[in-house]
Motif scaffolding. Structure first.
Motif, PDB file in Angstrom:
ATOM      1  N   HIS A 312      62.344 -50.519   8.211  1.00  0.00           N
ATOM      2  CA  HIS A 312      63.645 -50.002   8.635  1.00  0.00           C
ATOM      3  C   HIS A 312      64.735 -51.064   8.491  1.00  0.00           C
ATOM      4  CE1 HIS A 312      61.284 -46.742   9.827  1.00  0.00           C
ATOM      5  NE2 HIS A 312      61.314 -46.838  11.145  1.00  0.00           N
ATOM      6  N   ALA A 313      64.395 -52.306   8.828  1.00  0.00           N
ATOM      7  CA  ALA A 313      65.380 -53.383   8.737  1.00  0.00           C
ATOM      8  C   ALA A 313      65.805 -53.607   7.294  1.00  0.00           C
ATOM      9  CB  ALA A 313      64.814 -54.665   9.329  1.00  0.00           C
ATOM     10  N   LEU A 314      64.844 -53.599   6.380  1.00  0.00           N
ATOM     11  CA  LEU A 314      65.153 -53.783   4.963  1.00  0.00           C
ATOM     12  C   LEU A 314      65.928 -52.600   4.398  1.00  0.00           C
ATOM     13  CD1 LEU A 314      61.942 -55.347   3.367  1.00  0.00           C
ATOM     14  CD2 LEU A 314      64.290 -56.156   3.093  1.00  0.00           C
ATOM     15  N   HIS A 315      65.431 -51.402   4.681  1.00  0.00           N
ATOM     16  CA  HIS A 315      66.058 -50.199   4.119  1.00  0.00           C
ATOM     17  C   HIS A 315      67.505 -50.057   4.570  1.00  0.00           C
ATOM     18  CE1 HIS A 315      65.912 -46.042   2.472  1.00  0.00           C
ATOM     19  NE2 HIS A 315      66.828 -45.834   3.403  1.00  0.00           N
ATOM     20  N   ALA A 316      67.733 -50.206   5.859  1.00  0.00           N
ATOM     21  CA  ALA A 316      69.088 -50.046   6.385  1.00  0.00           C
ATOM     22  C   ALA A 316      70.031 -51.101   5.809  1.00  0.00           C
ATOM     23  CB  ALA A 316      69.074 -50.122   7.906  1.00  0.00           C
ATOM     24  N   LEU A 317      69.519 -52.312   5.584  1.00  0.00           N
ATOM     25  CA  LEU A 317      70.365 -53.376   5.063  1.00  0.00           C
ATOM     26  C   LEU A 317      70.749 -53.132   3.609  1.00  0.00           C
ATOM     27  CD1 LEU A 317      71.654 -56.198   5.591  1.00  0.00           C
ATOM     28  CD2 LEU A 317      69.558 -57.177   4.635  1.00  0.00           C
ATOM     29  N   VAL A 318      69.773 -52.778   2.762  1.00  0.00           N
ATOM     30  CA  VAL A 318      70.075 -52.664   1.331  1.00  0.00           C
ATOM     31  C   VAL A 318      70.752 -51.341   0.967  1.00  0.00           C
ATOM     32  CG1 VAL A 318      68.209 -54.224   0.708  1.00  0.00           C
ATOM     33  CG2 VAL A 318      67.783 -51.753   0.694  1.00  0.00           C
ATOM     34  N   SER A 331      71.511 -55.063  10.229  1.00  0.00           N
ATOM     35  CA  SER A 331      72.156 -56.375  10.223  1.00  0.00           C
ATOM     36  C   SER A 331      71.213 -57.440   9.682  1.00  0.00           C
ATOM     37  CB  SER A 331      72.598 -56.760  11.633  1.00  0.00           C
ATOM     38  OG  SER A 331      71.463 -56.979  12.460  1.00  0.00           O
ATOM     39  N   LEU A 332      71.796 -58.559   9.270  1.00  0.00           N
ATOM     40  CA  LEU A 332      70.974 -59.694   8.867  1.00  0.00           C
ATOM     41  C   LEU A 332      70.204 -60.260  10.062  1.00  0.00           C
ATOM     42  CD1 LEU A 332      73.343 -61.569   6.396  1.00  0.00           C
ATOM     43  CD2 LEU A 332      71.236 -60.351   5.837  1.00  0.00           C
ATOM     44  N   ALA A 333      70.804 -60.215  11.236  1.00  0.00           N
ATOM     45  CA  ALA A 333      70.122 -60.674  12.444  1.00  0.00           C
ATOM     46  C   ALA A 333      68.862 -59.855  12.695  1.00  0.00           C
ATOM     47  CB  ALA A 333      71.060 -60.588  13.639  1.00  0.00           C
ATOM     48  N   CYS A 334      68.962 -58.569  12.476  1.00  0.00           N
ATOM     49  CA  CYS A 334      67.801 -57.685  12.633  1.00  0.00           C
ATOM     50  C   CYS A 334      66.723 -58.051  11.625  1.00  0.00           C
ATOM     51  CB  CYS A 334      68.250 -56.236  12.460  1.00  0.00           C
ATOM     52  SG  CYS A 334      66.903 -55.054  12.321  1.00  0.00           S
ATOM     53  N   LEU A 335      67.114 -58.232  10.368  1.00  0.00           N
ATOM     54  CA  LEU A 335      66.145 -58.586   9.342  1.00  0.00           C
ATOM     55  C   LEU A 335      65.487 -59.929   9.645  1.00  0.00           C
ATOM     56  CD1 LEU A 335      64.786 -57.953   6.647  1.00  0.00           C
ATOM     57  CD2 LEU A 335      66.737 -59.039   5.494  1.00  0.00           C
ATOM     58  N   ALA A 336      66.292 -60.891  10.081  1.00  0.00           N
ATOM     59  CA  ALA A 336      65.753 -62.213  10.415  1.00  0.00           C
ATOM     60  C   ALA A 336      64.699 -62.106  11.501  1.00  0.00           C
ATOM     61  CB  ALA A 336      66.887 -63.134  10.862  1.00  0.00           C
ATOM     62  N   LYS A 337      64.923 -61.241  12.487  1.00  0.00           N
ATOM     63  CA  LYS A 337      63.971 -61.111  13.593  1.00  0.00           C
ATOM     64  C   LYS A 337      62.656 -60.505  13.127  1.00  0.00           C
ATOM     65  CE  LYS A 337      63.449 -59.235  18.265  1.00  0.00           C
ATOM     66  NZ  LYS A 337      64.098 -58.499  19.378  1.00  0.00           N
ATOM     67  N   VAL A 338      62.712 -59.437  12.330  1.00  0.00           N
ATOM     68  CA  VAL A 338      61.457 -58.796  11.934  1.00  0.00           C
ATOM     69  C   VAL A 338      60.663 -59.659  10.964  1.00  0.00           C
ATOM     70  CG1 VAL A 338      62.375 -56.477  12.331  1.00  0.00           C
ATOM     71  CG2 VAL A 338      62.487 -57.455  10.025  1.00  0.00           C
ATOM     72  N   LEU A 339      61.337 -60.490  10.171  1.00  0.00           N
ATOM     73  CA  LEU A 339      60.624 -61.337   9.220  1.00  0.00           C
ATOM     74  C   LEU A 339      59.867 -62.473   9.904  1.00  0.00           C
ATOM     75  CD1 LEU A 339      63.172 -61.559   6.266  1.00  0.00           C
ATOM     76  CD2 LEU A 339      61.035 -60.259   6.350  1.00  0.00           C
ATOM     77  N   SER A 340      60.196 -62.735  11.141  1.00  0.00           N
ATOM     78  CA  SER A 340      59.527 -63.832  11.847  1.00  0.00           C
ATOM     79  C   SER A 340      58.806 -63.395  13.114  1.00  0.00           C
ATOM     80  CB  SER A 340      60.545 -64.921  12.215  1.00  0.00           C
ATOM     81  OG  SER A 340      61.569 -64.390  13.041  1.00  0.00           O
TER      82      SER A 340
END
Length: 572
Positions: A312-318, A331-340
């Motif tokens: 969801h984080a990737l899809h919504a961002l791109v 958001s990038l903040a959201c993506l950063a959180k799920v990646l770690s």
């Protein structure tokens, strides 16, 4: 001599097994079991059961339904199949690259044998685990597979039990493991006769499909055994290496020992007996790390689970989409959180649910490989109104982040070349009233999002199914060939560079600039640099470019990496 067994506690008087014109009475035993011994009932013999002189029904544990789910079952002897995988020692989930396949649309013919012809493509891509969407027999010829009703019998139009075995055998010959998607939270609406035999369902819990599978009410011991025996049979008799259990949040079980914990324990014991690793993977909407926490530490002991938050984080961002559950992401903040940290919602507020959701993952003790992450999967494509896929550029960005992540990456068939074919929701129910109901329900589902009924494909239209088949001529043409090379290069880099497959979540560091639109993921000596802005920009970072989606426009030097707009690069 063949022994027929049936659990039919609802029978008050008689149970019979019908073998063509011959009817044989069955003998009652304890706890609702009935048996009958019949001579000359070998491979292929048709049979059906009748309770209290009621209609003849297929065996709830039928291994073979050659004439459809409403017809009699057929005797199937597993020992007659000639396996060639004696040297197979299994595949690890840690370090795996999974690839989700729908047998019916993977090839033009849509069979197990036709799928074998495409396995070498998966080997060259770098895949190690082939995940088959459900193959349990369902009514009609084609469908997603989540409406299975003969849970022990592989779908005959795909090739039946022998066909599935040939596919698994061929996968193992090429070093590919096999994961099978199984559905225990509901059965399909057509051909489900279980309730005529015993308390397989309960109104104690409600589900989107009606009465829940009875895992904790009166009579549930044998229903739980039904589920467990089904799971173990795929490992033992069909040699699969993993099971993916659909929507475990819909497995309503209030008993002290949850069915997932029992499955985990039994599967681990079976792995020890077979001498090869066996894996259990859950699809869960709960964002609860206890699902994959070992039993010894108080968890369910499931080995892995799908991680929708990463998708969801990737899809919504791109894509910029914010409808439905995407409203919480982007958001990038959201993506950063799920990646770690695996989950975005880990006790945080979810606007979509209008409540807090999830539980934090222990980044120091929980390995990233336990979370299966994807840019696309069958749900996230097929549950869109038109079944449309991401663009080539969007997939390139997503692939770079997923294939260098600490998680177990999973691709959806055709993703690796940016398939232009949609993957839509399709069914083939022979009952016209059921087909009309499914069509109406599907179109109503998308009315709140502005879709006109005529714009939503009819699931029962054969053209909807045909449109969803892969076009295997695409990978040789631009721009698909470039994306295919990108996926192969990323998977090869992941396999040769331990830093990019390192599953330790606490070793992942992510920095970003929300306003500027860049993000950098640190993976050991590598950095994955993402620019989601429209224009090129310099990201403060030293190193040399190893891979870039747009290599001619990606430069490194003077303490910066210059990345073109809407692109990504791997730097060392």
């Amino acid at each position: 001599m063949a022994t027929f067994r049936l659990w039919a506690p609802l029978a008050t008087d008689t149970v019979t097994v019908h073998l063509g014109p011959v009817t044989v009475p069955m003998e009652r035993h304890n706890r609702g079991w009935w048996t009958a011994e019949v001579s000359d009932a070998g491979q292929g013999t048709r049979y059906a059961f009748s309770v209290d002189e009621g209609p003849a029904r297929p065996d709830p544990r039928s291994r073979w339904q050659p004439d459809g789910v409403h017809a009699p079952s057929a005797v199937y002897e597993h020992s007659l199949f000639a396996w060639t995988d004696d040297a197979w020692r299994g595949v690890g989930l840690a370090g795996a690259v999974a690839y989700e396949v729908h047998v019916g649309t993977f090839t033009a013919s849509g069979t197990f044998d036709a799928a074998i012809e495409r396995l070498d493509h998966l080997v060259s891509l770098g895949v190690t685990l082939v995940e088959l969407m459900p193959v349990a027999a369902f009514d009609g010829v084609h469908g997603w597979g989540y409406d299975g009703v003969a849970l022990f019998a592989p779908h005959e139009p795909y090739g039946g039990p022998d066909g599935l075995k040939r596919l698994v055998d061929a996968c193992h010959a090429r070093g590919l493991g096999v994961c099978l998607d199984v559905v225990y939270n509901h059965l399909g609406p057509s051909g489900n006769y279980l309730a005529e035999f015993g308390p397989y369902f309960t109104d104690k819990h409600s589900t989107p499909w009606g009465s829940a599978v009875n895992l904790d009410d009166a009579g549930s011991d044998e229903v739980r055994r039904f589920v467990i025996d089904n799971a173990l049979g795929w490992y033992r008799d069909f040699h699969v290496d993993a099971l993916r259990v659909d929507a475990v949040h819909a497995l309503h079980d209030e008993r002290a020992v949850h069915i997932l914990e029992v499955l985990s324990e039994e599967i681990d014991a079976t792995a020890a007996a077979l001498g090869r690793p066996l894996w259990l993977i859950a699809e869960s909407d709960r964002n609860d790390p206890r699902t994959v926490t070992p039993r010894e530490a108080g968890g369910y002991g499931v080995h892995g689970q799908w991680d929708d938050d990463v998708h969801h984080a990737l899809h919504a961002l791109v894509t910029g989409e914010r409808d439905g559950y995407y409203c919480d992401f982007g958001s990038l903040a959201c993506l950063a959180k799920v990646l770690s940290s695996a989950f975005f919602h880990d006790g945080t507020w979810s606007a979509y649910r209008d409540r807090t959701h999830g539980r934090p993952v222990d980044r120091e003790r929980t390995a990233g490989w336990r979370f299966v992450a994807s840019v696309q999967n069958h749900d996230q494509i097929g549950n869109r109104a038109a079944g449309d896929r991401l663009s080539v550029d969007e997939l390139a960005i997503g692939a770079a982040l997923i294939l260098t992540s600490p998680y177990t990456p999973m691709l959806f068939m055709g993703e690796e070349w940016g398939a232009a074919t949609p993957w839509q929701f399709f069914t083939d129910f022979p009952d016209p009233e059921l087909a009309a109901s499914v069509r109406t329900g599907r179109r109503r589902e998308f009315e709140p999002y502005g879709w006109k009924p005529s714009e939503v494909p009819d699931p029962g239209d054969p053209a909807t199914f045909e449109r969803s088949k892969l076009d295997w001529s695409e990978p040789a043409r631009a721009p698909h060939d470039a994306l295919l090379r990108w996926y192969r290069d990323l998977i090869q880099l992941r396999r040769t560079e331990p830093d990019l497959a390192d599953p330790r979540l606490d070793r992942v560091d992510v920095s970003y600039d929300e306003a500027a639109g860049w993000l950098v993921v640190a993976r050991g000596r590598f950095r994955v640099v993402l620019n989601v802005a429209e224009d090129a920009q310099d990201v403060p970072l030293t190193g040399s470019v190893v891979l870039a989606w747009r290599p001619d426009d990606t430069k490194a030097g003077n303490g910066v990496v210059s990345v073109p707009g809407r692109s990504v690069a791997v730097v060392r």
